[in-house]
Design a protein around this motif. Structure first.
Motif, PDB file in Angstrom:
ATOM      1  N   LEU A  43     -44.482  24.728 -23.956  1.00 59.50           N
ATOM      2  CA  LEU A  43     -44.134  23.676 -24.862  1.00 59.50           C
ATOM      3  C   LEU A  43     -42.988  23.398 -24.464  1.00 59.50           C
ATOM      4  CD1 LEU A  43     -44.680  25.748 -28.523  1.00 59.50           C
ATOM      5  CD2 LEU A  43     -45.629  23.254 -27.274  1.00 59.50           C
ATOM      6  N   GLU A  44     -42.515  23.773 -23.207  1.00 67.56           N
ATOM      7  CA  GLU A  44     -41.005  23.353 -23.121  1.00 67.56           C
ATOM      8  C   GLU A  44     -41.152  22.255 -21.809  1.00 67.56           C
ATOM      9  OE1 GLU A  44     -36.477  25.584 -21.867  1.00 67.56           O
ATOM     10  OE2 GLU A  44     -38.414  26.964 -22.329  1.00 67.56           O
ATOM     11  N   ILE A  45     -41.942  23.093 -20.946  1.00 63.94           N
ATOM     12  CA  ILE A  45     -42.565  22.028 -19.873  1.00 63.94           C
ATOM     13  C   ILE A  45     -43.114  20.581 -20.644  1.00 63.94           C
ATOM     14  CG2 ILE A  45     -44.708  21.901 -18.425  1.00 63.94           C
ATOM     15  CD1 ILE A  45     -44.154  25.506 -17.722  1.00 63.94           C
ATOM     16  N   GLY A  46     -43.775  21.180 -21.449  1.00 60.52           N
ATOM     17  CA  GLY A  46     -44.538  19.787 -21.977  1.00 60.52           C
ATOM     18  C   GLY A  46     -43.249  18.963 -22.695  1.00 60.52           C
ATOM     19  N   TRP A  47     -42.950  19.506 -23.295  1.00 64.51           N
ATOM     20  CA  TRP A  47     -41.834  18.568 -23.770  1.00 64.51           C
ATOM     21  C   TRP A  47     -40.853  17.190 -22.511  1.00 64.51           C
ATOM     22  CZ3 TRP A  47     -41.292  16.680 -28.439  1.00 64.51           C
ATOM     23  CH2 TRP A  47     -40.551  15.579 -28.308  1.00 64.51           C
ATOM     24  N   ALA A  48     -40.648  18.101 -21.812  1.00 62.04           N
ATOM     25  CA  ALA A  48     -39.670  18.108 -20.476  1.00 62.04           C
ATOM     26  C   ALA A  48     -40.577  16.676 -20.252  1.00 62.04           C
ATOM     27  CB  ALA A  48     -39.494  18.812 -19.793  1.00 62.04           C
ATOM     28  N   LYS A  49     -42.187  16.749 -19.587  1.00 60.02           N
ATOM     29  CA  LYS A  49     -42.856  16.028 -19.389  1.00 60.02           C
ATOM     30  C   LYS A  49     -43.233  14.293 -20.136  1.00 60.02           C
ATOM     31  CE  LYS A  49     -46.444  17.531 -16.835  1.00 60.02           C
ATOM     32  NZ  LYS A  49     -48.093  18.392 -17.081  1.00 60.02           N
ATOM     33  N   GLY A  50     -43.325  14.721 -21.150  1.00 60.35           N
ATOM     34  CA  GLY A  50     -43.472  13.870 -22.798  1.00 60.35           C
ATOM     35  C   GLY A  50     -43.216  12.607 -22.629  1.00 60.35           C
TER      36      GLY A  50
END
Length: 206
Positions: A12-19
């Protein structure tokens, strides 16, 4: 169990940073529509056609979507910092009415942040949030902005639209192009209300 929780939190943290922001996503879809392309590794005529359709549909939804005063007040009362991360693709027909509603809600309250990820570039995260074993999109993941605890999910359709789809499948076996077109007409008549109702429940707002 602990390892899985840490893994999901990291995803989720990685996804949020990429979003992407909604505005960035809209520009991407607009650009793809002009270039006659779609997101994802596979480029077919139908996916490109749906991308072009969705660009027009979202443009219209952004203009016509209205929330009543009572709903606006409810949304503004949310005082917990919440992240909404949605997995989708440019060709996804059910995303075209849903994403503008999510964006409208997030615009009304700075505690609700909204970002978009492309499903096929984030399969590890997508596989954590399957719908009946399927990578159905759009899939919205609602999680606490501080501790990354998942608070709930939504997708790929509103409860009301899902009932229409399931009824049709029971009678005809699979969704036809005609049904998909009729579903978009239903979305237009519904004016985003069924999606809004579901999302308010996700925020624990009735």
């Amino acid at each position: 169990m602990q390892t899985q929780e840490i893994s999901l939190s990291n995803l989720l943290e990685i996804g949020w940073a990429k979003g992407m922001s909604y505005q960035q996503y809209r520009l991407l879809v607009q650009k793809l529509a002009l270039e006659k392309k779609s997101t994802g590794p596979i480029q077919t005529e139908s996916l490109i056609d749906y991308t072009m359709l969705n660009d027009r549909r979202m443009k219209r939804w952004d203009k016509v979507l209205k929330l009543d005063d009572e709903t606006v007040l409810k949304i503004k009362k949310v005082n917990q910092r919440i992240n909404w991360l949605v997995l989708t693709e440019s060709w996804c027909g059910d995303a075209s009415p849903a994403l503008p509603v999510m964006n409208k809600i997030s615009e009304l309250n700075p505690n609700i942040s909204f970002k978009i990820l492309l499903r096929d570039e984030n399969l590890e995260l997508m596989n954590q949030f399957l719908t009946n074993g399927s990578m159905s999109i759009p899939k919205l993941i609602s999680f606490d902005a501080t501790d990354k605890d998942v608070m709930g999910t939504w997708g790929s359709r509103s409860k009301a639209a899902t009932e229409l789809v399931e009824d049709f499948k029971r009678e005809h076996g699979e969704l036809t192009a005609e049904f998909k077109q009729n579903l978009q007409i239903w979305y237009n008549k519904d004016k985003g209300n069924s999606i809004l109702k579901d999302l308010l429940s996700l925020l624990s707002l009735k």
